[in-house]
Design a protein around this motif. Structure first.
Motif, mmCIF file in Angstrom:
data_model
loop_
_atom_site.group_PDB
_atom_site.id
_atom_site.type_symbol
_atom_site.label_atom_id
_atom_site.label_comp_id
_atom_site.label_asym_id
_atom_site.label_seq_id
_atom_site.Cartn_x
_atom_site.Cartn_y
_atom_site.Cartn_z
ATOM 1 N N TYR A 1 0.720 -9.789 -18.319
ATOM 2 C CA TYR A 1 2.027 -10.088 -17.735
ATOM 3 C C TYR A 1 1.851 -10.838 -16.424
ATOM 4 O O TYR A 1 1.051 -10.456 -15.592
ATOM 5 C CB TYR A 1 2.807 -8.795 -17.475
ATOM 6 C CG TYR A 1 3.075 -8.000 -18.723
ATOM 7 C CD1 TYR A 1 4.077 -8.388 -19.605
ATOM 8 C CD2 TYR A 1 2.329 -6.869 -19.040
ATOM 9 C CE1 TYR A 1 4.331 -7.662 -20.759
ATOM 10 C CE2 TYR A 1 2.574 -6.142 -20.184
ATOM 11 C CZ TYR A 1 3.574 -6.548 -21.053
ATOM 12 O OH TYR A 1 3.811 -5.835 -22.181
ATOM 13 N N PRO B 1 7.808 -9.891 -14.056
ATOM 14 C CA PRO B 1 8.715 -9.070 -14.862
ATOM 15 C C PRO B 1 8.965 -9.713 -16.226
ATOM 16 O O PRO B 1 9.074 -10.933 -16.345
ATOM 17 C CB PRO B 1 10.007 -9.029 -14.044
ATOM 18 C CG PRO B 1 9.568 -9.298 -12.642
ATOM 19 C CD PRO B 1 8.396 -10.248 -12.766
ATOM 20 N N LEU B 2 9.035 -8.901 -17.240
ATOM 21 C CA LEU B 2 9.255 -9.360 -18.606
ATOM 22 C C LEU B 2 10.739 -9.653 -18.801
ATOM 23 O O LEU B 2 11.591 -8.801 -18.548
ATOM 24 C CB LEU B 2 8.794 -8.267 -19.572
ATOM 25 C CG LEU B 2 8.696 -8.604 -21.047
ATOM 26 C CD1 LEU B 2 7.626 -9.666 -21.281
ATOM 27 C CD2 LEU B 2 8.358 -7.347 -21.838
ATOM 28 N N SER C 1 -2.905 -3.923 -22.449
ATOM 29 C CA SER C 1 -2.061 -4.742 -21.583
ATOM 30 C C SER C 1 -2.408 -4.574 -20.110
ATOM 31 O O SER C 1 -2.705 -3.479 -19.645
ATOM 32 C CB SER C 1 -0.581 -4.425 -21.810
ATOM 33 O OG SER C 1 -0.259 -3.148 -21.345
ATOM 34 N N ASP C 2 -2.340 -5.692 -19.413
ATOM 35 C CA ASP C 2 -2.560 -5.753 -17.976
ATOM 36 C C ASP C 2 -1.195 -5.679 -17.307
ATOM 37 O O ASP C 2 -0.409 -6.618 -17.381
ATOM 38 C CB ASP C 2 -3.265 -7.061 -17.628
ATOM 39 C CG ASP C 2 -3.505 -7.242 -16.146
ATOM 40 O OD1 ASP C 2 -3.027 -6.420 -15.336
ATOM 41 O OD2 ASP C 2 -4.170 -8.231 -15.784
ATOM 42 N N MET C 3 -0.909 -4.565 -16.645
ATOM 43 C CA MET C 3 0.411 -4.349 -16.064
ATOM 44 C C MET C 3 0.467 -4.573 -14.557
ATOM 45 O O MET C 3 1.524 -4.406 -13.960
ATOM 46 C CB MET C 3 0.887 -2.942 -16.404
ATOM 47 C CG MET C 3 1.033 -2.717 -17.896
ATOM 48 S SD MET C 3 1.657 -1.080 -18.285
ATOM 49 C CE MET C 3 3.416 -1.342 -18.083
ATOM 50 N N ASP D 1 0.697 -7.097 -12.645
ATOM 51 C CA ASP D 1 1.669 -8.071 -12.156
ATOM 52 C C ASP D 1 3.012 -7.992 -12.873
ATOM 53 O O ASP D 1 3.860 -8.855 -12.698
ATOM 54 C CB ASP D 1 1.106 -9.498 -12.316
ATOM 55 C CG ASP D 1 -0.114 -9.735 -11.453
ATOM 56 O OD1 ASP D 1 -0.178 -9.181 -10.340
ATOM 57 O OD2 ASP D 1 -1.023 -10.465 -11.893
ATOM 58 N N LEU D 2 3.204 -6.943 -13.667
ATOM 59 C CA LEU D 2 4.411 -6.848 -14.489
ATOM 60 C C LEU D 2 5.684 -6.691 -13.675
ATOM 61 O O LEU D 2 6.683 -7.326 -13.953
ATOM 62 C CB LEU D 2 4.283 -5.690 -15.483
ATOM 63 C CG LEU D 2 5.513 -5.409 -16.345
ATOM 64 C CD1 LEU D 2 5.866 -6.608 -17.203
ATOM 65 C CD2 LEU D 2 5.276 -4.190 -17.208
ATOM 66 N N PRO E 1 10.882 -4.476 -15.362
ATOM 67 C CA PRO E 1 11.830 -5.277 -16.145
ATOM 68 C C PRO E 1 13.244 -4.715 -16.053
ATOM 69 O O PRO E 1 13.444 -3.561 -15.683
ATOM 70 C CB PRO E 1 11.279 -5.178 -17.572
ATOM 71 C CG PRO E 1 10.444 -3.958 -17.584
ATOM 72 C CD PRO E 1 9.955 -3.743 -16.180
ATOM 73 N N HIS F 1 -2.905 0.659 -21.289
ATOM 74 C CA HIS F 1 -2.354 -0.127 -20.182
ATOM 75 C C HIS F 1 -3.280 0.025 -18.979
ATOM 76 O O HIS F 1 -3.707 1.140 -18.673
ATOM 77 C CB HIS F 1 -0.969 0.385 -19.781
ATOM 78 C CG HIS F 1 0.029 0.373 -20.894
ATOM 79 N ND1 HIS F 1 0.539 -0.782 -21.425
ATOM 80 C CD2 HIS F 1 0.614 1.391 -21.570
ATOM 81 C CE1 HIS F 1 1.405 -0.479 -22.376
ATOM 82 N NE2 HIS F 1 1.462 0.843 -22.486
ATOM 83 N N ALA G 1 -1.328 -0.225 -14.067
ATOM 84 C CA ALA G 1 0.076 0.188 -13.987
ATOM 85 C C ALA G 1 0.327 1.080 -12.780
ATOM 86 O O ALA G 1 -0.476 1.930 -12.442
ATOM 87 C CB ALA G 1 0.477 0.930 -15.257
ATOM 88 N N GLN H 1 5.881 2.044 -13.622
ATOM 89 C CA GLN H 1 5.606 1.362 -14.882
ATOM 90 C C GLN H 1 5.120 2.346 -15.943
ATOM 91 O O GLN H 1 5.463 2.222 -17.113
ATOM 92 C CB GLN H 1 4.566 0.262 -14.683
ATOM 93 C CG GLN H 1 5.078 -0.876 -13.824
ATOM 94 C CD GLN H 1 3.952 -1.757 -13.336
ATOM 95 O OE1 GLN H 1 2.851 -1.296 -13.055
ATOM 96 N NE2 GLN H 1 4.229 -3.046 -13.227
#
Length: 129
Positions: free
Chosen positions: A13, A16-17, A42-44, A46-47, A50, A72, A75, A79
């Motif tokens: 990410y 934000p998604l 998943s790399d969170m 920088d997420l 959302p 994940h 996070a 998150q």
């Protein structure tokens, strides 16, 4: 998003998604899941957080039966709570299985995620289907 044979869908990410991106992720997930079960890593880091409709869309449309496990990394607490909330919402809508939360893992780094992936494979984490 990238698929690493034989069974890993990587998600990185960059912020934000958006709802449009969530639709794409769910679509790729469904397409891949039509032919095999797989792990999601998943790399969170920088997420960000959302919008609520993004989490709602994912929980209402994702098919968790194709997931062997989700790992994940990076996070933050909020998150982690959101990811678990999506799984719970999926269970409540009967789209998810009762053991789905046990298949969601959080680790600190990509290296930790890779180590966990090796352990899960070695332990024979079965496909859900």
């Amino acid at each position: 998003l990238s698929f690493e044979p034989p069974d890993v869908l990587w998600i990185f990410y960059g912020g934000p998604l958006s709802l449009q991106e969530a639709v794409q992720v769910v679509g790729i997930h469904a397409q891949l899941g039509a032919s095999q079960s797989f792990f999601v890593v998943s790399d969170m880091k920088d997420l960000g957080m959302p919008e609520p409709e993004v989490g709602r869309y994912i929980s209402e449309h994702i098919d968790s039966s194709v997931l062997r496990a989700t790992i994940h990394f990076g996070a933050r607490l909020a998150q982690k709570a959101l990811a678990r909330g999506i799984v719970l919402a999926s269970q409540m809508s009967e789209r998810g299985g009762l053991d789905d939360l046990s298949r969601v893992h959080f680790v600190d780094t990509k290296d930790d995620a890779l180590e966990l992936l090796v352990r899960l494979r070695a332990n024979g984490v079965p496909p859900k289907r």
